[in-house]
Enzyme design. Sequence first.
Site, short mmCIF file in Angstrom:
data_model
loop_
_atom_site.label_atom_id
_atom_site.label_comp_id
_atom_site.label_asym_id
_atom_site.label_seq_id
_atom_site.Cartn_x
_atom_site.Cartn_y
_atom_site.Cartn_z
CD GLU A 67 15.86 0.67 -13.53
OE1 GLU A 67 15.13 -0.60 -13.27
OE2 GLU A 67 16.85 0.55 -14.11
CG HIS A 136 16.40 -5.97 -4.23
ND1 HIS A 136 17.58 -6.43 -3.82
CD2 HIS A 136 16.18 -6.09 -5.71
CE1 HIS A 136 17.93 -6.93 -5.01
NE2 HIS A 136 17.22 -6.52 -5.97
#
Length: 331
Positions: A67, A136
């Site tokens: 990321e 998540h």
Amino acid sequence: MTTSAARPINTIQAVNQALDEALALDASVILLGEDIGDEEEGGVVGVTRGLSGKYGRSRVRTTPISEQAIIGAAIGAAIAGMRPVAEIMLMNFTTVAMDMIVNHAAKLRFMSGGQTQVPLTIRTMTGAGFGTGGQHADYLEAWFAHTAGIKVVAPSCPADAYGLMLSCIFDDDPCLFIENMPTYWNPGPAPAAGVRIPLGEAKVLRAGADVTVVSYSRIVADCAAVADKLAKDGVGVELIDLRTIAPFDAETVLASVGRTRRAVIVHEAVRPFGVGAEIAARINEELFGRLRAPVQRVGAHFSPVPFARALEAEFVPTQARIEAAIRQTLR
């Protein structure tokens, strides 16, 4: 991807269509993220399917699983004159690149005295309902809405996802575009081709005289269902879909609450310190003497998202909790 104006589409198709049109319209638009190429089926749910084959891997680029690399490259590309759309697979994973998002993308225009624009769009998905657990499925929009320099967008239907995505891509400031995972496949009316929805403009989904309900993303549908139920009892709910969380459309919200004199704010994110708290504070500051009842807030319980399905179902705001909050303002 082309879509008939008369045929309902889902959010996956709507976002894909917006990306396709943006890539065709402006050569500076590029996509980057994990597994977004056609060889990987266009990402986890196929939002970018077909685009790398159409525009080439130099413009639709699959990245390493990093990321920090995705956001760092996207910020650099934006500064250099591109309009990158960076996909962070799940919203919880934005934490890995938080420094770059908050300290660089959001602040470079300010730090440069307006000389440096960062036209970056960050796409991400989240939402409870699939049993994906506490790492998540969090809604973290309040973190980013609290950061000056970032626009935060959360559509509730396919047509809005299309129009808001186009606006984000062609905005000169960084935008965080939040897609709700459990509603990706829900059909809705197709958008008008090429029509952008202005950022910061809420939509009044239904008029009502008794109470204003403010929401965004998936929970809008639950609020609408509750409003339909209450209408049978003679209760008129005015339902506002924020669409853009930051900046939020205070003018529309305050005008509505000024008429109904009651307000309920509903979001999937946990209730403490959330977006609802900010909106409630603004309502109290502007309309305190006109309110007939305290502003009510409905959010998820203050907990990580549970993995067990039964607990997860109780974690998020239920229609029963939304109805109870509305009825509380009517006492």
